[in-house]
Design an enzyme around this catalytic site. Structure first.
Site, PDB file in Angstrom:
ATOM      1  CB  CYS A  79      -3.496   1.562   6.982  1.00 23.25           C
ATOM      2  SG  CYS A  79      -3.286   3.052   7.960  1.00 23.25           S
ATOM      3  NE  ARG A  80      -4.659   1.629   1.670  1.00 22.95           N
ATOM      4  CZ  ARG A  80      -4.614   2.424   0.618  1.00 22.95           C
ATOM      5  NH1 ARG A  80      -5.502   2.268  -0.354  1.00 22.95           N
ATOM      6  NH2 ARG A  80      -3.695   3.344   0.504  1.00 22.95           N
ATOM      7  CB  SER A  81       0.397  -3.400   2.864  1.00 25.05           C
ATOM      8  OG  SER A  81       1.142  -2.423   3.523  1.00 25.05           O
ATOM      9  CG  ASP A 122      -5.096   5.382   3.023  1.00 25.62           C
ATOM     10  OD1 ASP A 122      -5.128   4.831   4.151  1.00 25.62           O
ATOM     11  OD2 ASP A 122      -4.158   6.101   2.652  1.00 25.62           O
ATOM     12  CG  ASN A 125       4.502  -1.732   5.092  1.00 28.05           C
ATOM     13  OD1 ASN A 125       5.575  -2.049   5.603  1.00 28.05           O
ATOM     14  ND2 ASN A 125       3.558  -2.614   4.873  1.00 28.05           N
ATOM     15  CB  CYS A 138      -0.981  -0.029   1.172  1.00 29.66           C
ATOM     16  SG  CYS A 138      -0.255   0.215   2.808  1.00 29.66           S
TER      17      CYS A 138
END
Length: 163
Positions: free
Chosen positions: A14-16, A127, A12, A9
């Site tokens: 939150c999402r990933s 995000d 690195n 993401c």
């Protein structure tokens, strides 16, 4: 031979990391943890060395996932050792394909939600960083939904490599 997957993401945090944690759990549940290596990175290095966003940690912990994480920036040299690079949104997809040193490496980059048939044309994981906790819950739900199809694809590749 180990099959290597990296989720990417922006920062690195939150999402990933959510995707990494969920998919690592799916890999372990499937008995593939010795055959599949899972990690994550960001397209940028703004948060390099930081832990995951506390809201990401909370949503992972509340749902029974691991929370250990240290942010890092994706390095194009990693394409040589990775089998699959999973982008969390279309901006990451484009950025990663531009970084790929070869066409073969660019072909390793896929959108996470391309593994979720219910995602249809809405393939980006939004995000959650600038929003509230609900965004992290939604992110987790999207990651979990896509993980089933991703695991099936990875299992097929791993079993094909072992043959």
């Amino acid at each position: 031979m180990t099959y290597r997957v990296c989720f990417v993401c922006t920062g690195n945090i939150c999402r990933s990391p959510i995707a990494e944690s969920v998919f690592r759990a799916r890999v372990a549940e499937a008995g593939l943890d010795g055959l599949v290596e899972v990690d994550s990175a960001g397209t940028g290095g703004w948060h390099e060395g930081d832990g995951a966003d506390p809201r990401a940690v909370t949503v992972l912990r509340e749902n029974g996932y691991g929370t250990a994480h240290t942010a890092r920036q994706f390095d194009p040299s990693w394409f040589a050792r990775l089998d699959l690079v999973v982008a969390l949104d279309s901006g990451h997809l484009r950025a990663l394909r531009r970084l790929a040193p070869t066409e073969r490496d660019a072909a390793k980059v896929r959108l996470l939600r391309s593994y979720d048939p219910a995602a249809a044309d809405d393939r980006d994981v939004p995000d959650p960083y600038y929003g509230d906790d609900d965004g992290f819950d939604a992110c987790l739900a999207m990651v979990e939904a896509a993980s089933t199809g991703l695991l099936a694809a990875v299992r097929e590749r791993v079993e094909g490599k072992a043959a």
